[in-house]
Design a protein around this motif. Structure first.
Motif, mmCIF file in Angstrom:
data_model
loop_
_atom_site.group_PDB
_atom_site.id
_atom_site.type_symbol
_atom_site.label_atom_id
_atom_site.label_comp_id
_atom_site.label_asym_id
_atom_site.label_seq_id
_atom_site.Cartn_x
_atom_site.Cartn_y
_atom_site.Cartn_z
ATOM 1 N N VAL A 188 0.840 -1.199 0.000
ATOM 2 C CA VAL A 188 0.000 0.000 0.000
ATOM 3 C C VAL A 188 0.872 1.243 0.000
ATOM 4 O O VAL A 188 0.588 2.226 -0.687
ATOM 5 C CB VAL A 188 -0.950 -0.010 1.211
ATOM 6 N N ASP A 189 1.956 1.208 0.755
ATOM 7 C CA ASP A 189 2.883 2.337 0.830
ATOM 8 C C ASP A 189 3.458 2.660 -0.544
ATOM 9 O O ASP A 189 3.585 3.821 -0.930
ATOM 10 C CB ASP A 189 4.000 1.998 1.818
ATOM 11 N N ARG A 190 3.783 1.635 -1.304
ATOM 12 C CA ARG A 190 4.341 1.837 -2.645
ATOM 13 C C ARG A 190 3.272 2.221 -3.651
ATOM 14 O O ARG A 190 3.588 2.709 -4.736
ATOM 15 C CB ARG A 190 5.042 0.570 -3.126
ATOM 16 N N GLY A 191 2.010 1.965 -3.323
ATOM 17 C CA GLY A 191 0.932 2.282 -4.244
ATOM 18 C C GLY A 191 0.848 1.354 -5.431
ATOM 19 O O GLY A 191 0.263 1.708 -6.464
ATOM 20 N N ASP A 192 1.419 0.146 -5.308
ATOM 21 C CA ASP A 192 1.437 -0.756 -6.463
ATOM 22 C C ASP A 192 0.599 -2.020 -6.239
ATOM 23 O O ASP A 192 0.817 -3.036 -6.869
ATOM 24 C CB ASP A 192 2.877 -1.153 -6.803
ATOM 25 N N ALA A 193 -0.350 -1.931 -5.305
ATOM 26 C CA ALA A 193 -1.183 -3.106 -5.038
ATOM 27 C C ALA A 193 -2.654 -2.724 -5.124
ATOM 28 O O ALA A 193 -3.070 -1.668 -4.655
ATOM 29 C CB ALA A 193 -0.864 -3.684 -3.662
ATOM 30 N N ASN A 194 -3.456 -3.614 -5.678
ATOM 31 C CA ASN A 194 -4.898 -3.426 -5.736
ATOM 32 C C ASN A 194 -5.490 -3.732 -4.366
ATOM 33 O O ASN A 194 -5.197 -4.770 -3.766
ATOM 34 C CB ASN A 194 -5.477 -4.366 -6.794
ATOM 35 N N ILE A 195 -6.352 -2.830 -3.869
ATOM 36 C CA ILE A 195 -6.908 -3.012 -2.535
ATOM 37 C C ILE A 195 -7.726 -4.294 -2.463
ATOM 38 O O ILE A 195 -7.681 -5.023 -1.460
ATOM 39 C CB ILE A 195 -7.764 -1.802 -2.128
ATOM 40 N N GLY A 196 -8.458 -4.603 -3.518
ATOM 41 C CA GLY A 196 -9.234 -5.830 -3.530
ATOM 42 C C GLY A 196 -8.364 -7.065 -3.365
ATOM 43 O O GLY A 196 -8.736 -8.018 -2.668
ATOM 44 N N THR A 197 -7.187 -7.036 -3.999
ATOM 45 C CA THR A 197 -6.253 -8.162 -3.870
ATOM 46 C C THR A 197 -5.749 -8.288 -2.440
ATOM 47 O O THR A 197 -5.652 -9.394 -1.894
ATOM 48 C CB THR A 197 -5.065 -7.969 -4.824
ATOM 49 N N GLY A 218 -4.382 5.180 10.874
ATOM 50 C CA GLY A 218 -5.149 6.421 10.942
ATOM 51 C C GLY A 218 -5.815 6.777 9.636
ATOM 52 O O GLY A 218 -6.661 7.677 9.594
ATOM 53 N N LEU A 219 -5.471 6.088 8.553
ATOM 54 C CA LEU A 219 -6.017 6.376 7.231
ATOM 55 C C LEU A 219 -6.486 5.082 6.576
ATOM 56 O O LEU A 219 -5.931 4.012 6.832
ATOM 57 C CB LEU A 219 -4.968 7.045 6.336
ATOM 58 N N ALA A 220 -7.496 5.190 5.706
ATOM 59 C CA ALA A 220 -7.905 4.044 4.912
ATOM 60 C C ALA A 220 -6.819 3.712 3.897
ATOM 61 O O ALA A 220 -5.994 4.575 3.561
ATOM 62 C CB ALA A 220 -9.229 4.342 4.207
ATOM 63 N N PRO A 221 -6.751 2.473 3.382
ATOM 64 C CA PRO A 221 -5.656 2.097 2.476
ATOM 65 C C PRO A 221 -5.466 3.027 1.282
ATOM 66 O O PRO A 221 -4.337 3.431 0.975
ATOM 67 C CB PRO A 221 -6.029 0.676 2.034
ATOM 68 N N LYS A 222 -6.548 3.377 0.579
ATOM 69 C CA LYS A 222 -6.399 4.244 -0.595
ATOM 70 C C LYS A 222 -5.926 5.639 -0.195
ATOM 71 O O LYS A 222 -5.123 6.261 -0.887
ATOM 72 C CB LYS A 222 -7.717 4.321 -1.362
ATOM 73 N N GLU A 223 -6.442 6.128 0.921
ATOM 74 C CA GLU A 223 -6.041 7.444 1.419
ATOM 75 C C GLU A 223 -4.573 7.428 1.831
ATOM 76 O O GLU A 223 -3.811 8.354 1.525
ATOM 77 C CB GLU A 223 -6.929 7.807 2.605
ATOM 78 N N TYR A 224 -4.164 6.368 2.505
ATOM 79 C CA TYR A 224 -2.764 6.219 2.922
ATOM 80 C C TYR A 224 -1.854 6.159 1.699
ATOM 81 O O TYR A 224 -0.808 6.824 1.643
ATOM 82 C CB TYR A 224 -2.625 4.956 3.768
ATOM 83 N N ALA A 225 -2.235 5.360 0.707
ATOM 84 C CA ALA A 225 -1.431 5.252 -0.508
ATOM 85 C C ALA A 225 -1.331 6.596 -1.217
ATOM 86 O O ALA A 225 -0.268 6.952 -1.758
ATOM 87 C CB ALA A 225 -2.043 4.206 -1.440
ATOM 88 N N ARG A 226 -2.411 7.355 -1.222
ATOM 89 C CA ARG A 226 -2.411 8.669 -1.868
ATOM 90 C C ARG A 226 -1.417 9.624 -1.195
ATOM 91 O O ARG A 226 -0.630 10.305 -1.870
ATOM 92 C CB ARG A 226 -3.813 9.256 -1.805
ATOM 93 N N VAL A 227 -1.421 9.649 0.128
ATOM 94 C CA VAL A 227 -0.514 10.544 0.858
ATOM 95 C C VAL A 227 0.930 10.091 0.709
ATOM 96 O O VAL A 227 1.838 10.919 0.551
ATOM 97 C CB VAL A 227 -0.922 10.628 2.337
ATOM 98 N N ARG A 228 1.167 8.789 0.752
ATOM 99 C CA ARG A 228 2.549 8.299 0.614
ATOM 100 C C ARG A 228 3.093 8.567 -0.786
ATOM 101 O O ARG A 228 4.278 8.854 -0.947
ATOM 102 C CB ARG A 228 2.595 6.807 0.937
ATOM 103 N N ARG A 229 2.259 8.476 -1.804
ATOM 104 C CA ARG A 229 2.700 8.824 -3.163
ATOM 105 C C ARG A 229 3.073 10.299 -3.226
ATOM 106 O O ARG A 229 4.093 10.675 -3.824
ATOM 107 C CB ARG A 229 1.593 8.507 -4.166
ATOM 108 N N PHE A 230 2.258 11.144 -2.605
ATOM 109 C CA PHE A 230 2.570 12.573 -2.559
ATOM 110 C C PHE A 230 3.883 12.815 -1.822
ATOM 111 O O PHE A 230 4.705 13.641 -2.240
ATOM 112 C CB PHE A 230 1.429 13.322 -1.869
ATOM 113 N N ASP A 231 4.102 12.080 -0.748
ATOM 114 C CA ASP A 231 5.351 12.225 0.001
ATOM 115 C C ASP A 231 6.550 11.807 -0.846
ATOM 116 O O ASP A 231 7.621 12.417 -0.766
ATOM 117 C CB ASP A 231 5.280 11.401 1.284
#
Length: 296
Positions: A188-197, A218-231
């Motif tokens: 999820v941190d890398r943003g390269d995984a499908n949440i359904g998987t 503290g964040l949902a998976p998609k929200e966490y992935a979004r912030v980590r990509r921005f970081d």
């Protein structure tokens, strides 16, 4: 110190924690402004989201003050010992007085062990430490840190305080990251995984997996992935300022430069070029419009 190498610049000290704390802390830091508390009336800065939490003790100056918007003249104060929960957008803070401080960046799953509450209960807000540790314990920690001679001594003391709290939590049978969250966090941190998987691999229902993930980060998976990509984009832009934004966008995982620009505006409160033009010494602490540069 072996691998625990101190990285010091003037009165700033940053280092990794002791091995026993590394599953729970990303980084320890201490900061003391040169020449005392310089005053810059009205100065504010945007603190950009990283997807993580932090614990900070302010050892001089006024209590932490945050503003709800650029038009908010009064703000809200939070004391001198504060927990910053995970966020999905920037917040605006007062930096009119440079302050001495010591703090830690927390790993996902650490809040329950070190603070007494899960990340999900602290997300999107700042919480006075006394609400979690009790006033007596929070005041005692502040007093001890005030008495430490220099930033290195402050960090050593701070580390011992957290190690003792961790030992108490472990002895009480508490646990950090849930195994299902731990197994999915890197992807999820890398943003390269499908949440359904990830949900399917976890063995839990979609609702239960989201609840577990939010509770530990503290964040949902998609929200966490979004912030980590921005970081990731901030890190790339901060390390390679000559690279163009299209290159940074693709390297960070955005579809194109326009996508990155939209995310910058949503998460940082300014566009990429405005971020760059402000010349902030830290990519995640950016002077508000019309303000001079500031530091912790």
């Amino acid at each position: 110190m072996g691998n625990d190498r101190l990285i010091a610049a003037a009165t700033a000290v940053t280092r990794p924690p002791a091995p026993c704390l590394r599953p729970y802390l990303r980084l320890l830091w201490a900061w003391a402004p040169e020449g005392g508390a310089a005053r810059r009336p009205g100065a504010r800065e945007h603190v950009l989201p990283t997807g993580g939490m932090h614990l900070v003790f302010r050892l001089s100056g006024p209590p932490l003050r945050l503003f709800g918007s650029a038009a908010d003249a009064r703000g809200q104060t939070f004391g001198h010992a504060i927990v910053g929960g995970a966020r999905s957008a920037f917040y605006l803070r007062d930096v009119s007085v440079a302050t001495r401080s010591v703090g830690a960046q927390l790993q996902p799953g650490a809040a329950r062990m070190l603070l007494g509450a899960p990340e999900g209960a602290l997300a999107g807000a700042h919480t006075p430490l006394e609400a979690l540790w009790g006033r007596s314990a929070a005041d005692a920690a502040l007093a001890q840190l005030h008495a430490a001679a220099d930033p290195e001594a402050q960090l050593a003391l701070f580390e011992r305080l957290l190690a003792r709290r961790l030992a108490t939590s472990l002895n009480a049978g508490l646990h950090g990251l849930h195994p299902a969250v731990a197994a999915s966090l890197d992807a999820v941190d890398r943003g390269d995984a499908n949440i359904g998987t990830l949900v399917a691999r976890s063995g839990y229902s979609h609702r239960r997996f989201i609840a577990l993930f939010r509770g530990d980060t503290g964040l949902a998976p998609k929200e966490y992935a979004r912030v980590r990509r921005f970081d990731r984009a901030l890190s790339l832009a901060g390390e390679a300022r000559r690279h163009d934004w299209a290159e940074i966008a693709l390297a960070a995982g955005y579809s194109d430069q326009a996508h990155l620009s939209r995310e910058f505006s949503a998460l940082a409160g300014m566009g990429p070029q405005a971020w760059r033009e402000r010349g902030a010494p830290s990519p995640r602490h950016v002077p508000a419009a019309g303000q001079i540069r500031s530091r912790r």
